[in-house]
Write a protein that holds these residues in place. Structure first.
Motif, PDB file in Angstrom:
ATOM      1  N   SER A   9       9.464  34.956  19.552  1.00  0.00           N
ATOM      2  CA  SER A   9       9.477  34.588  20.982  1.00  0.00           C
ATOM      3  C   SER A   9       8.565  33.399  21.242  1.00  0.00           C
ATOM      4  CB  SER A   9       9.015  35.761  21.854  1.00  0.00           C
ATOM      5  OG  SER A   9       9.907  36.822  21.766  1.00  0.00           O
ATOM      6  N   MET A  10       7.444  33.345  20.531  1.00  0.00           N
ATOM      7  CA  MET A  10       6.531  32.209  20.695  1.00  0.00           C
ATOM      8  C   MET A  10       7.204  30.906  20.269  1.00  0.00           C
ATOM      9  SD  MET A  10       2.909  33.790  19.316  1.00  0.00           S
ATOM     10  CE  MET A  10       1.976  32.258  19.445  1.00  0.00           C
ATOM     11  N   ALA A  11       7.923  30.954  19.147  1.00  0.00           N
ATOM     12  CA  ALA A  11       8.596  29.745  18.656  1.00  0.00           C
ATOM     13  C   ALA A  11       9.655  29.285  19.655  1.00  0.00           C
ATOM     14  CB  ALA A  11       9.222  30.009  17.287  1.00  0.00           C
ATOM     15  N   GLU A  12      10.378  30.254  20.206  1.00  0.00           N
ATOM     16  CA  GLU A  12      11.431  29.918  21.176  1.00  0.00           C
ATOM     17  C   GLU A  12      10.830  29.248  22.416  1.00  0.00           C
ATOM     18  OE1 GLU A  12      15.129  32.293  23.324  1.00  0.00           O
ATOM     19  OE2 GLU A  12      13.203  33.290  23.193  1.00  0.00           O
ATOM     20  N   LEU A  13       9.762  29.828  22.930  1.00  0.00           N
ATOM     21  CA  LEU A  13       9.131  29.253  24.129  1.00  0.00           C
ATOM     22  C   LEU A  13       8.506  27.894  23.814  1.00  0.00           C
ATOM     23  CD1 LEU A  13       8.172  29.442  27.076  1.00  0.00           C
ATOM     24  CD2 LEU A  13       6.156  30.676  26.260  1.00  0.00           C
ATOM     25  N   ASN A  14       7.841  27.825  22.683  1.00  0.00           N
ATOM     26  CA  ASN A  14       7.175  26.577  22.303  1.00  0.00           C
ATOM     27  C   ASN A  14       8.175  25.423  22.233  1.00  0.00           C
ATOM     28  OD1 ASN A  14       4.663  25.390  21.648  1.00  0.00           O
ATOM     29  ND2 ASN A  14       5.181  25.363  19.474  1.00  0.00           N
ATOM     30  N   SER A  15       9.352  25.700  21.678  1.00  0.00           N
ATOM     31  CA  SER A  15      10.317  24.606  21.573  1.00  0.00           C
ATOM     32  C   SER A  15      10.890  24.291  22.959  1.00  0.00           C
ATOM     33  CB  SER A  15      11.379  24.908  20.518  1.00  0.00           C
ATOM     34  OG  SER A  15      12.492  25.519  21.083  1.00  0.00           O
ATOM     35  N   PHE A  16      11.087  25.303  23.783  1.00  0.00           N
ATOM     36  CA  PHE A  16      11.552  25.054  25.152  1.00  0.00           C
ATOM     37  C   PHE A  16      10.562  24.160  25.918  1.00  0.00           C
ATOM     38  CE2 PHE A  16      11.403  26.167  29.668  1.00  0.00           C
ATOM     39  CZ  PHE A  16      12.711  25.865  30.047  1.00  0.00           C
ATOM     40  N   LEU A  17       9.274  24.414  25.697  1.00  0.00           N
ATOM     41  CA  LEU A  17       8.237  23.670  26.422  1.00  0.00           C
ATOM     42  C   LEU A  17       7.975  22.287  25.829  1.00  0.00           C
ATOM     43  CD1 LEU A  17       5.603  26.546  26.837  1.00  0.00           C
ATOM     44  CD2 LEU A  17       7.014  25.592  28.667  1.00  0.00           C
ATOM     45  N   GLY A  18       8.630  21.973  24.730  1.00  0.00           N
ATOM     46  CA  GLY A  18       8.392  20.681  24.098  1.00  0.00           C
ATOM     47  C   GLY A  18       7.188  20.696  23.172  1.00  0.00           C
ATOM     48  N   MET A  38       9.336  21.311  29.936  1.00  0.00           N
ATOM     49  CA  MET A  38      10.358  21.939  30.794  1.00  0.00           C
ATOM     50  C   MET A  38       9.737  23.026  31.656  1.00  0.00           C
ATOM     51  SD  MET A  38      13.600  20.949  30.322  1.00  0.00           S
ATOM     52  CE  MET A  38      14.829  22.251  30.256  1.00  0.00           C
ATOM     53  N   MET A  39      10.276  23.178  32.858  1.00  0.00           N
ATOM     54  CA  MET A  39       9.772  24.208  33.773  1.00  0.00           C
ATOM     55  C   MET A  39      10.911  25.166  34.124  1.00  0.00           C
ATOM     56  SD  MET A  39       6.679  23.296  35.416  1.00  0.00           S
ATOM     57  CE  MET A  39       6.891  23.553  37.181  1.00  0.00           C
ATOM     58  N   LEU A  40      10.557  26.403  34.445  1.00  0.00           N
ATOM     59  CA  LEU A  40      11.549  27.345  34.947  1.00  0.00           C
ATOM     60  C   LEU A  40      11.158  27.743  36.360  1.00  0.00           C
ATOM     61  CD1 LEU A  40      12.162  29.774  31.953  1.00  0.00           C
ATOM     62  CD2 LEU A  40      13.741  28.096  32.882  1.00  0.00           C
ATOM     63  N   GLU A  41      12.178  27.958  37.187  1.00  0.00           N
ATOM     64  CA  GLU A  41      11.910  28.415  38.554  1.00  0.00           C
ATOM     65  C   GLU A  41      11.759  29.924  38.594  1.00  0.00           C
ATOM     66  OE1 GLU A  41      14.575  27.481  41.802  1.00  0.00           O
ATOM     67  OE2 GLU A  41      14.915  25.522  40.888  1.00  0.00           O
TER      68      GLU A  41
END
Ligand SMILES: *Cc1c(COP(=O)(O)O)cnc(C)c1O
Length: 317
Positions: free
Chosen positions: A222-231, A1-4
């Motif tokens: 925060s790392m876990a949250e981002l990691n799951s967002f990024l797949g 996933m990407m964020l703008e």
């Protein structure tokens, strides 16, 4: 996933040869202190992602919080003014007398943000009240946690490591990244990015306030949250480096060796650091070199996260 994000020119990566040769390392400084808004800093990079999301969802006002000399509050007030949005800042401090607003607070106030002063314990109530007030006035207010602590803020620093690949050639692969760490959102993004793009590199977060246990838990969350967002691009570590030995007596406290390091960096090669954040991180870097933790000739990226206005408001240096 990407964020703008809002489009922004990325900050420069500069080599500091004189300081590097004194420290016996190859020293690169990532100049997030020099970004598009006055005072720059890591809060600007976070806000480029946070506010782009808010803009897409048609928000038109902001409520957030910070301390008396909050870089996040200043960056938010400037960005709100640029967007033409209303902004209410809940400041957990006593209101300074008369015109005695300094540094970040002076800029936030000049930019038209409404400042509401309160005790630490009532910040969240005051933020809720500000949200209600803005809704009653017909606005659609966006709520931002203090420090810009959010998935978007963490993502901003993941993205920064991705972009860093453009600035560093293969010969200059970083061996270490040093940065000042507060809430840990910045470090969490850097940690994920480094594991994905530069898996050999070590990240050293230097705490500016929190004890190691609490700080690490927040960063790993925060790392876990981002990691799951990024797949799940990375395998999450069980431990990270979050060194709480350089805080002094607490947030914004100083000590003579810290002030000496700040003077030394500025007088040796014009590297301007502040006593609240970047000075502590750079002081730790210097001590790691002195005690041999960092081998000579290592490629070290010092991530300059901002803090000029903390320096200018300080009466310790
Ligand atoms: C807020 C801040 C930090 C810490 O960032 P976190 O993401 O909260 O860890 C570091 N340096 C400067 C100059 C800051 O303003």
């Amino acid at each position: 996933m990407m964020l703008e994000s809002f489009s922004f020119d990325d900050s420069k990566l500069e080599e500091y040869n004189i300081l590097g040769s004194k420290l016996n390392i190859n020293l690169f400084v990532k100049r997030d202190d020099l970004s598009q808004i006055l005072g720059g800093g890591n809060k600007f990079r976070k806000l480029c992602f946070i506010l782009r999301k808010a803009q897409k969802e048609e928000y038109n006002a902001i409520v957030t919080a910070g301390g008396l000399n909050s870089n996040h509050a200043r960056a938010t007030a400037i960005m709100a003014a640029k967007l033409g949005w209303r902004c209410i800042l809940i400041i957990h401090a006593d209101k300074p007398e008369g015109l005695n607003f300094k540094g970040n607070l002076k800029l936030a106030s000049l930019c038209g943000a409404e400042l509401r002063f309160t005790e630490m314990e009532t910040v969240s109530d005051e933020m809720d009240r500000a949200m209600t007030d803005l809704v009653e006035l017909g606005y659609k207010p966006y709520y931002i946690w203090g420090g810009g602590h959010s998935l978007e803020g963490t993502y901003a620093y993941y993205n920064a490591i991705d972009r860093l690949q453009k600035d560093l050639n293969v010969a200059n692969k970083p061996n270490y990244i040093f940065l000042a760490s507060g809430t840990g959102a910045t470090q969490a993004g850097v940690e994920i990015g480094i594991r994905q793009f530069y898996p050999e590199c070590k990240v050293i977060g230097v705490s500016v306030a929190r004890k190691s246990n609490r700080g690490k838990i927040a960063i790993l969350e925060s790392m876990a949250e981002l990691n799951s967002f990024l797949g799940f691009p990375i395998k999450l570590p069980s431990d990270i480096e979050f060194d709480d030995s350089w805080i002094g007596d607490g947030y914004e406290s100083t000590y003579p060796e810290l002030l000496d390091t700040i003077r030394w960096a500025a007088s040796t090669e014009g590297l301007i650091l502040d006593p609240t954040y970047t000075g502590k991180a750079f002081h730790a870097l210097k001590m790691y070199v002195n005690n041999g933790t960092i081998p000579s000739s290592a490629n070290v990226v010092f991530w300059h996260t901002g803090g000029l206005l903390n320096l200018m408001a300080s009466n310790q240096i």
